[in-house]
Design an enzyme around this catalytic site. Structure first.
Site, mmCIF file in Angstrom:
data_model
loop_
_atom_site.group_PDB
_atom_site.id
_atom_site.type_symbol
_atom_site.label_atom_id
_atom_site.label_comp_id
_atom_site.label_asym_id
_atom_site.label_seq_id
_atom_site.Cartn_x
_atom_site.Cartn_y
_atom_site.Cartn_z
ATOM 1 C CD GLU A 1 -16.740 10.727 -21.642
ATOM 2 O OE1 GLU A 1 -16.728 9.536 -21.333
ATOM 3 O OE2 GLU A 1 -16.068 11.175 -22.583
ATOM 4 C CG ASP B 1 -17.515 9.500 -16.756
ATOM 5 O OD1 ASP B 1 -16.512 9.748 -17.437
ATOM 6 O OD2 ASP B 1 -18.408 8.709 -17.096
#
Length: 129
Positions: free
Chosen positions: A90, A47
């Site tokens: 993301e 992440d």
């Protein structure tokens, strides 16, 4: 090189990694690699911290460039048997078949080190991610 419609449906356009739909399908059906059912499998989750702030500061076009380059870096760090997926905006996940958690940590560190070498800021001399 011609890309078929099935490949287009499982590849994320921006990162050129597999998409989350394909990830879920792989989990549901197994990876069909022919490996025995009881072999090691390591799953990595990645992440990007503060990515929203990066997009806010530099714009979504620059954010897209970051995601695209991240996909390139991840692909460079993987073996042919591994697979990487853009799970969300993301967020990414990486499947490492026939890989113990110890060996998976080595791969995770290799990806981290490669990403650290990249400069993701459009402003010269300033690093953000």
């Amino acid at each position: 090189m011609k890309t078929d419609s099935r490949e287009l449906s499982i590849i994320d356009d921006l990162t050129q990694l597999y998409n989350s739909r394909h990830f879920h399908q792989q989990l549901k059906n197994g990876d069909r690699s022919g490996r025995p059912l009881r072999t090691a499998l390591t799953l990595l989750l990645l992440d990007l911290d503060d990515f929203k702030q990066f997009n806010d500061a530099y714009g979504h076009i620059e954010g897209d460039r970051v995601l695209s380059r991240l996909g390139q870096v991840v692909k460079r760090c993987l073996r042919q048997t591994d697979s990487a997926y853009r799970y969300g905006g993301e967020e990414f996940t990486i499947m490492l078949p026939m890989t113990t958690s110890k060996d998976g940590a080595v791969t995770a560190e290799r990806i981290r080190a490669e990403l650290k070498e990249e400069i993701f800021s459009p402003v010269s001399g300033k690093t953000y991610i």
